[in-house]
Design a protein around this motif. Structure first.
Motif, short mmCIF file in Angstrom:
data_model
loop_
_atom_site.label_atom_id
_atom_site.label_comp_id
_atom_site.label_asym_id
_atom_site.label_seq_id
_atom_site.Cartn_x
_atom_site.Cartn_y
_atom_site.Cartn_z
N CYS A 1 -6.71 -0.38 -3.67
CA CYS A 1 -6.06 0.94 -3.62
C CYS A 1 -6.36 1.74 -4.88
O CYS A 1 -6.57 1.18 -5.94
CB CYS A 1 -4.55 0.78 -3.51
SG CYS A 1 -4.02 -0.07 -2.01
N VAL B 1 0.86 -1.18 0.00
CA VAL B 1 0.00 0.00 0.00
C VAL B 1 0.90 1.23 0.00
O VAL B 1 1.99 1.22 0.55
CB VAL B 1 -0.89 -0.01 1.27
CG1 VAL B 1 -1.65 1.28 1.42
CG2 VAL B 1 -1.84 -1.20 1.23
N GLY C 1 -2.06 4.68 -4.52
CA GLY C 1 -1.70 3.69 -3.51
C GLY C 1 -2.44 3.83 -2.20
O GLY C 1 -2.13 3.16 -1.23
N HIS D 1 -6.40 -5.63 0.07
CA HIS D 1 -6.80 -4.23 0.10
C HIS D 1 -6.96 -3.73 -1.33
O HIS D 1 -6.19 -4.11 -2.21
CB HIS D 1 -5.75 -3.37 0.80
CG HIS D 1 -5.45 -3.82 2.19
ND1 HIS D 1 -6.34 -3.70 3.23
CD2 HIS D 1 -4.34 -4.40 2.71
CE1 HIS D 1 -5.80 -4.18 4.33
NE2 HIS D 1 -4.59 -4.62 4.04
N CYS E 1 -5.43 3.14 0.18
CA CYS E 1 -6.53 2.17 0.33
C CYS E 1 -7.84 2.91 0.33
O CYS E 1 -7.95 4.00 0.91
CB CYS E 1 -6.40 1.40 1.64
SG CYS E 1 -5.11 0.19 1.62
#
Length: 135
Positions: free
Chosen positions: A82, A43, A86, A80, A88
């Motif tokens: 994104c 992330v 980047g 996750h 989330c």
């Protein structure tokens, strides 16, 4: 928008690949054309598109596979989603912009990131998947 193209189709053009990605790292269905998203290393703005070993080809997931894992009560937190920057989507409220194009980037699902044991809030996605695979 008539000029819209999915991420996998754009990837073929931008990376000058011979074929559209169709290998999902989460399932065994590799036929036909399905919506796909890239899988990144982490992330945040420093995440990179994961390369599969030993082929070195970039990793992709079926959008449906990833969204199912992300929303199912037993596997929630294993993956996750994104935006292009980047961030989330769970943290999208941290993003603040007045530019309409940037606002769209803030909420658009650009890639997925598997949970990482280095983040104490993340479950080990491998352990969870093994646990629930045979249920």
């Amino acid at each position: 928008r008539l000029d819209w193209k999915c991420l996998a189709c754009r990837f073929v053009e931008e990376e000058m690949e011979d074929e559209r990605p169709n290998f999902c790292v989460l399932c065994s269905h590799q036929k036909d054309v399905h919506a796909m998203h890239p899988v990144y290393t982490k992330v945040g703005p420093h995440g990179k598109h994961i390369k599969r070993m030993p082929s070195g080809r970039k990793a992709w997931v079926h959008t449906l596979c990833a969204m199912f894992l992300r929303s199912h009560r037993k596997t929630i937190g294993c993956i996750h989603v994104c935006n292009k920057r980047g961030i989330c989507t769970d943290n999208a409220h941290e993003y603040d912009s007045n530019d309409d194009d940037e606002e769209e980037d803030a909420t658009y699902a650009h890639h997925f990131v598997f949970a990482n044991k280095s983040n104490p809030l993340d479950k080990s996605w491998v352990d969870v998947m093994k646990q629930h695979r045979n249920e």
